[in-house]
Scaffold this motif. Structure first.
Motif, PDB file in Angstrom:
ATOM      1  N   PRO A 174      41.336  34.668  27.016  1.00  0.00           N
ATOM      2  CA  PRO A 174      40.256  34.401  27.742  1.00  0.00           C
ATOM      3  C   PRO A 174      40.487  33.505  28.845  1.00  0.00           C
ATOM      4  O   PRO A 174      39.843  33.510  29.814  1.00  0.00           O
ATOM      5  CB  PRO A 174      39.019  34.206  26.748  1.00  0.00           C
ATOM      6  N   PHE A 175      41.373  32.325  28.424  1.00  0.00           N
ATOM      7  CA  PHE A 175      41.438  31.118  29.354  1.00  0.00           C
ATOM      8  C   PHE A 175      42.286  31.741  30.604  1.00  0.00           C
ATOM      9  O   PHE A 175      42.619  30.950  31.644  1.00  0.00           O
ATOM     10  CB  PHE A 175      42.003  30.157  28.609  1.00  0.00           C
ATOM     11  N   VAL A 176      43.146  32.846  30.414  1.00  0.00           N
ATOM     12  CA  VAL A 176      43.759  33.143  31.413  1.00  0.00           C
ATOM     13  C   VAL A 176      43.119  34.278  32.337  1.00  0.00           C
ATOM     14  O   VAL A 176      43.240  34.146  33.398  1.00  0.00           O
ATOM     15  CB  VAL A 176      45.101  34.170  30.909  1.00  0.00           C
ATOM     16  N   LEU A 177      42.180  35.207  31.590  1.00  0.00           N
ATOM     17  CA  LEU A 177      41.344  36.129  32.497  1.00  0.00           C
ATOM     18  C   LEU A 177      40.001  35.633  32.973  1.00  0.00           C
ATOM     19  O   LEU A 177      39.664  36.213  33.939  1.00  0.00           O
ATOM     20  CB  LEU A 177      41.173  37.191  31.337  1.00  0.00           C
ATOM     21  N   VAL A 178      39.616  34.499  32.482  1.00  0.00           N
ATOM     22  CA  VAL A 178      38.372  34.187  32.997  1.00  0.00           C
ATOM     23  C   VAL A 178      38.156  32.703  33.630  1.00  0.00           C
ATOM     24  O   VAL A 178      38.815  31.718  32.921  1.00  0.00           O
ATOM     25  CB  VAL A 178      37.346  34.197  31.613  1.00  0.00           C
ATOM     26  N   ALA A 179      37.872  32.603  34.664  1.00  0.00           N
ATOM     27  CA  ALA A 179      37.826  31.562  35.366  1.00  0.00           C
ATOM     28  C   ALA A 179      37.000  30.379  34.854  1.00  0.00           C
ATOM     29  O   ALA A 179      37.211  29.159  34.733  1.00  0.00           O
ATOM     30  CB  ALA A 179      37.584  31.648  37.046  1.00  0.00           C
ATOM     31  N   ASP A 180      35.717  30.723  34.440  1.00  0.00           N
ATOM     32  CA  ASP A 180      34.697  29.866  33.833  1.00  0.00           C
ATOM     33  C   ASP A 180      35.169  29.258  32.354  1.00  0.00           C
ATOM     34  O   ASP A 180      35.332  30.277  31.687  1.00  0.00           O
ATOM     35  CB  ASP A 180      33.351  30.733  33.855  1.00  0.00           C
ATOM     36  N   VAL A 181      35.513  28.101  32.405  1.00  0.00           N
ATOM     37  CA  VAL A 181      35.739  27.546  31.127  1.00  0.00           C
ATOM     38  C   VAL A 181      34.964  27.727  30.014  1.00  0.00           C
ATOM     39  O   VAL A 181      35.236  27.954  28.777  1.00  0.00           O
ATOM     40  CB  VAL A 181      36.271  26.027  31.227  1.00  0.00           C
ATOM     41  N   ARG A 182      33.540  27.549  30.362  1.00  0.00           N
ATOM     42  CA  ARG A 182      32.696  27.743  29.133  1.00  0.00           C
ATOM     43  C   ARG A 182      32.494  29.137  28.569  1.00  0.00           C
ATOM     44  O   ARG A 182      32.397  29.390  27.634  1.00  0.00           O
ATOM     45  CB  ARG A 182      31.139  27.243  29.568  1.00  0.00           C
ATOM     46  N   GLN A 183      32.528  30.165  29.655  1.00  0.00           N
ATOM     47  CA  GLN A 183      32.382  31.449  29.429  1.00  0.00           C
ATOM     48  C   GLN A 183      33.830  31.984  28.579  1.00  0.00           C
ATOM     49  O   GLN A 183      33.816  32.650  27.470  1.00  0.00           O
ATOM     50  CB  GLN A 183      32.302  32.178  30.481  1.00  0.00           C
ATOM     51  N   ALA A 184      35.207  31.314  29.058  1.00  0.00           N
ATOM     52  CA  ALA A 184      36.200  32.031  28.473  1.00  0.00           C
ATOM     53  C   ALA A 184      36.166  31.194  26.987  1.00  0.00           C
ATOM     54  O   ALA A 184      36.704  31.701  26.147  1.00  0.00           O
ATOM     55  CB  ALA A 184      37.310  31.241  29.259  1.00  0.00           C
ATOM     56  N   LEU A 185      35.611  30.113  26.832  1.00  0.00           N
ATOM     57  CA  LEU A 185      35.438  29.483  25.388  1.00  0.00           C
ATOM     58  C   LEU A 185      34.599  30.175  24.617  1.00  0.00           C
ATOM     59  O   LEU A 185      35.016  30.351  23.353  1.00  0.00           O
ATOM     60  CB  LEU A 185      35.027  27.960  25.453  1.00  0.00           C
ATOM     61  N   LEU A 186      33.592  30.986  24.893  1.00  0.00           N
ATOM     62  CA  LEU A 186      32.479  31.529  24.393  1.00  0.00           C
ATOM     63  C   LEU A 186      33.195  32.799  23.833  1.00  0.00           C
ATOM     64  O   LEU A 186      33.370  33.208  22.524  1.00  0.00           O
ATOM     65  CB  LEU A 186      31.295  31.820  25.009  1.00  0.00           C
ATOM     66  N   ILE A 187      34.025  33.419  24.663  1.00  0.00           N
ATOM     67  CA  ILE A 187      34.673  34.755  24.506  1.00  0.00           C
ATOM     68  C   ILE A 187      35.716  34.185  23.363  1.00  0.00           C
ATOM     69  O   ILE A 187      35.927  35.254  22.499  1.00  0.00           O
ATOM     70  CB  ILE A 187      35.286  35.406  25.661  1.00  0.00           C
ATOM     71  N   SER A 188      36.614  33.482  23.547  1.00  0.00           N
ATOM     72  CA  SER A 188      37.381  32.877  22.637  1.00  0.00           C
ATOM     73  C   SER A 188      37.044  32.837  21.228  1.00  0.00           C
ATOM     74  O   SER A 188      37.606  33.383  20.267  1.00  0.00           O
ATOM     75  CB  SER A 188      38.040  31.731  22.922  1.00  0.00           C
ATOM     76  N   ARG A 189      35.830  32.188  21.293  1.00  0.00           N
ATOM     77  CA  ARG A 189      35.319  31.987  19.782  1.00  0.00           C
ATOM     78  C   ARG A 189      34.728  33.413  19.264  1.00  0.00           C
ATOM     79  O   ARG A 189      34.828  33.330  18.039  1.00  0.00           O
ATOM     80  CB  ARG A 189      33.980  30.907  19.731  1.00  0.00           C
TER      81      ARG A 189
END
Length: 234
Positions: A174-189
């Motif tokens: 997600p940190f590669v595909l999603v620019a927004d860090v908070r959103q990427a962190l949520l998806i990652s979790r």
């Protein structure tokens, strides 16, 4: 974590060292699930810790490097420690076999074998069975001079490294595909919790204790850890 070598002797059969022992699969289901969960928890906690102090336009790249770097390091550590545990366990079994072989009294030798059994199995093995094990050990010409690692052990350590590292990629993607860090962190979790459920389900099915219950329990443990990370600032 990595597969821990067995140091006890099964009922009625000696744990013969090295080439004399029948090798089990390099990594069984429990080993693979344990390594997968280890990689997930390491990535989860480390990414959470980095997230608390990361910001700016390069935040996603930093999070990606943190997750991959963490699991590369711990995958290497876990692989090396597997080899250390394997060698130590093999040495313990060899020492037991030599002690049994060199015992001057048969009762002493069978007592050594009984003490090496799991506590709950000691009452299930008769003196006749212990004596049969002692006799086979005494007649075994294949005992090595010292414990050694072999190709299978090295392959197992490589598999452990790969499992720990490859587990990171869905968490880091997600940190590669999603620019927004908070959103990427949520998806990652969320992906981490889903993978923990799959790992728990596989473990429960293997152990015969119910895939769904074990999967949900593993996911609940991951959710609790995630909540703890968030509460601590991650």
């Amino acid at each position: 974590m990595a597969n821990t070598p067995k140091t006890s002797i099964g009922a009625g059969t000696p744990a013969a060292p090295e080439g004399a022992e029948m090798r089990e699969p390099v990594l069984d289901v429990v080993d693979r699930v344990s390594e997968m969960c280890f990689g997930l928890f390491m990535a989860l906690t480390f990414v959470g810790a980095v997230a608390s102090g990361t910001g700016g336009p390069n935040a996603s790249r930093t999070m990606l490097h943190a997750a991959l770097g963490c699991n590369l390091a711990w995958g290497l550590v876990d692989a090396v420690m597997f080899l250390v545990r394997t060698l130590a366990g093999r040495g313990q079994r060899l020492a037991l076999a030599l002690a049994v072989r060199n015992a001057k009294d048969r009762s002493v030798a069978t007592a050594l074998i009984r003490d090496a059994l799991p506590r709950k199995m000691r009452s299930l093995v008769t003196e006749t069975e212990l004596e049969a094990v002692r006799a086979r050990l005494a007649a075994d010409p294949t005992l090595p001079a010292r414990p050694r690692l072999n190709l299978g052990d090295l392959l197992a350590s490589v598999r452990i490294f790969c499992i720990v590292v490859l587990t990171t990629f869905p968490v880091a993607l997600p940190f590669v595909l999603v620019a927004d860090v908070r959103q990427a962190l949520l998806i990652s979790r969320v992906l981490t919790l889903a993978m923990l459920f799959i790992a728990g389900w596989a473990l429960g099915r293997y152990a015969g204790i119910g895939g769904w219950a074990t999967g949900l329990g593993m996911m609940a443990g991951g959710a609790a850890l995630t909540a703890a990370v968030i509460a601590l600032g991650g």
